[in-house]
Scaffold this active site. Structure first.
Site, PDB file in Angstrom:
ATOM      1  N   LEU A 220       9.398  56.323  29.778  1.00  0.00           N
ATOM      2  CA  LEU A 220       9.477  56.477  28.329  1.00  0.00           C
ATOM      3  C   LEU A 220       8.588  55.441  27.649  1.00  0.00           C
ATOM      4  O   LEU A 220       8.649  54.253  27.956  1.00  0.00           O
ATOM      5  CB  LEU A 220      10.923  56.289  27.861  1.00  0.00           C
ATOM      6  CG  LEU A 220      11.195  56.517  26.374  1.00  0.00           C
ATOM      7  CD1 LEU A 220      10.992  57.977  26.004  1.00  0.00           C
ATOM      8  CD2 LEU A 220      12.595  56.071  26.011  1.00  0.00           C
ATOM      9  N   ASP A 265      -7.089  67.522  29.504  1.00  0.00           N
ATOM     10  CA  ASP A 265      -6.485  67.559  28.166  1.00  0.00           C
ATOM     11  C   ASP A 265      -6.381  66.145  27.585  1.00  0.00           C
ATOM     12  O   ASP A 265      -5.346  65.754  27.058  1.00  0.00           O
ATOM     13  CB  ASP A 265      -5.106  68.221  28.215  1.00  0.00           C
ATOM     14  CG  ASP A 265      -4.615  68.663  26.837  1.00  0.00           C
ATOM     15  OD1 ASP A 265      -5.465  68.853  25.932  1.00  0.00           O
ATOM     16  OD2 ASP A 265      -3.396  68.832  26.663  1.00  0.00           O
ATOM     17  N   LYS A 267      -6.628  63.501  24.949  1.00  0.00           N
ATOM     18  CA  LYS A 267      -6.585  63.471  23.479  1.00  0.00           C
ATOM     19  C   LYS A 267      -5.590  62.391  23.078  1.00  0.00           C
ATOM     20  O   LYS A 267      -4.806  61.912  23.912  1.00  0.00           O
ATOM     21  CB  LYS A 267      -6.155  64.830  22.925  1.00  0.00           C
ATOM     22  CG  LYS A 267      -4.782  65.308  23.408  1.00  0.00           C
ATOM     23  CD  LYS A 267      -4.421  66.663  22.822  1.00  0.00           C
ATOM     24  CE  LYS A 267      -3.049  67.125  23.337  1.00  0.00           C
ATOM     25  NZ  LYS A 267      -2.660  68.436  22.758  1.00  0.00           N
TER      26      LYS A 267
END
Length: 543
Positions: A220, A265, A267
């Site tokens: 997390l 991906d 980003k």
């Protein structure tokens, strides 16, 4: 729409028109979070009537699935609770409430407000409000259905925890994936396990599943990179400078590529920030679209259909007429967009969201937010230009990116100036190395470098009559080398004007001659294989 719904629209037309105006900022937010496609948003915005606009909005929410509907409704509650009831009253045509599991709830049941959608817990020390019904457990994994943290490539991410043993719970981000996508989940877990223990890749904890979903528990983090540039409550980086942030990102990406894994991906949403109370660590996340290349292969087939995120993906991915398959260079292109995004506080080199894909295909970029007469920005522009090259084979590797002067410490910059000066001291003025160095010297030395240094230093250098040519790059480098080498022997006022070594000393010269490092680096690249300069350049097969 049912006849009852039509009657409702007629009776409350004026009120709905006003409330549709309130809905549009929420649609704007969904677009910004990339939860609806720009073309879909354009259909909403250009609809002729309020009813048509609402219908287009309904289509967007329906096609987006329960996660988009949930985000819309929770945003709506913050603005106007009654509009939620009104939309529900329109019947099935506008009934968009959904539970976190994707099953219809009839009408939306308001629960605790969601944190910002960012794949992370906002504020690691603060537990969000939850009720018992929000807690779901599967094996060693527990998650909270009211704490929707974001949307990954293949599923929804919730706040939860991983039960290490009977007494220890570890906070976790829990990605829930439909069983139908088990092969994707298995691939993602395999990649996470292979990449484990690198400080700049999210840690993997465990996997569980029930009759409907697979659950992956991972480390997390406190925020995603895009949360650093929000106008309201931007995430505190605890002094982590942009260069260090980007360096950690590239270290993580280099680790992926060293294992033949292409992320596909890259980003801001997939670059996470781990908060250690007094410091922050960058971690790459979400491997749902990632691909591990077969042994001996440098490219991957596009038959999987994984294109990445529109507006952050490389031009070769968008080009349907391409003759060659994409490589890990797609990640370098996306990272180049991220570099500009970070250095400019949230700007994109290919413009606004609805124009990015077309601009990327056309190679229509702008880096004008980086200053053309600032040392740091000149060096950054050179690197980003390389990373955004339209030709994949001409982009640098992740390792080469990390060797670029953009990441050099001030100490390394000073050592480079000294090593170059020592290397060229005996070179003939008409030789190739000096010719390259002096080409374009007017911009570098600003015609006469002696005129741009402080009077104290100029007077000190002039004591050695004829030692320095005032319009020469070689001569300026020699002056830097000599003043560093004889710093402690220099008069006190000279030491004071130059400042401490290396920080103030280097900044003294690069602030006055912002093109010096970049120009010298390019001029000496032809001699990169020489022993003295090998440490400053990537090996030839990497470029």
């Amino acid at each position: 729409m049912t006849s009852d719904a039509a009657e409702f629209v007629d009776r409350h037309r004026a009120e709905l028109i006003q409330r549709v105006k309130m809905v549009m900022p929420i649609a704007d937010d969904l677009l910004r979070k990339e939860m609806i496609h720009p073309e879909v948003y354009s259909n909403i915005q250009t609809a002729n009537t309020s009813q048509d606009r609402m219908r287009e909005l309904y289509k967007a929410l329906k096609s987006g699935g329960p996660e988009v509907k949930s985000a819309f409704y929770r945003s709506l509650l913050k603005q106007d609770r009654y509009l939620v009831d009104d939309l529900g009253a329109l019947g099935d045509g506008f009934n968009m409430g959904a539970s976190s599991s994707g099953r219809s709830t009839g009408h939306f049941q308001p629960g605790p407000a969601l944190p910002p959608a960012s794949n992370i817990l906002p504020g690691t020390e603060r537990k969000p409000a939850t009720v018992a019904s929000d807690e779901e457990s599967v094996g060693k994994i527990t998650y909270y259905t009211s704490n929707h943290l974001g949307i990954g490539a293949d599923g929804i991410v919730f706040r939860g925890y991983f039960l290490c043993d009977d007494n220890n719970k570890r906070p976790a981000a829990v990605k829930r994936i439909e069983l139908a996508k088990q092969s994707n989940a298995d691939r993602e877990v395999a990649l996470l396990i292979e990449l484990d223990y690198n400080p700049h890749v999210v840690r993997y904890f465990c996997t569980e599943k029930d009759g409907q979903f697979i659950y992956i528990a991972i480390e997390l983090c406190a925020a995603s990179l895009d949360k650093c540039f929000t106008k309201e409550e931007p995430f505190d980086l605890h002094g982590l400078e942009p260069v260090m942030l980007l360096q950690q990102t590239m270290i993580g990406l280099k680790h992926l590529h060293s294992h033949q894994i292409v992320h596909r991906d890259v980003k801001p949403h997939n670059i996470l920030l781990k908060d250690h109370s007094d410091s922050v660590t960058v971690k790459i996340s979400d491997f749902g679209m990632s691909k591990q290349l077969a042994d001996g292969r440098q490219s991957y087939s596009t038959r999987s259909g994984a294109l990445g995120t529109m507006g952050w993906n490389a031009p070769e991915v968008l080009d349907e007429s391409r003759n060659v398959n994409p490589t890990s260079a797609v990640d370098i292109f996306s990272a180049g967009c991220v570099f500009y995004y970070v250095l400019t506080g949230g700007e994109h080199p290919f413009g606004k969201p609805n124009r990015r894909a077309g601009n990327i295909e056309d190679g229509n970029k702008t880096l004008d937010r980086l200053q053309k007469d600032k040392h740091e920005d000149i060096v950054a522009t050179d690197l980003i230009e390389q990373m955004l090259n339209m030709e994949p084979q001409r982009r640098p590797s992740a390792e080469s990116v990390l060797k670029h002067p953009f990441f050099w410490s001030l100490e390394k910059q000073l050592q480079f100036f000294q090593d170059v000066s020592d290397r060229i001291v005996m070179e003939a003025s008409d030789g190739p190395i000096i010719q390259q160095l002096e080409s374009g010297r007017q911009e570098v030395v600003r015609n006469n470098w002696m005129e741009h240094i402080t009077a104290v230093l100029r007077k000190d250098l002039e004591t050695r009559k004829g030692a320095y040519e005032e319009g020469s790059v070689k001569s300026l480098l020699r002056a830097i080398r000599n003043k560093k080498h004889h710093y402690h022997e220099s008069p006190k006022e000279v030491q004071e004007t130059l400042g401490s070594i290396p920080d103030d000393f280097v900044s003294y010269f690069t602030s006055r001659f912002p093109h010096l490092l970049h120009h010298t680096y390019l001029a000496m690249r032809s001699f990169a294989e020489e022993l003295t300069l090998q440490d400053y350049y990537p090996v030839q097969h990497e470029t």
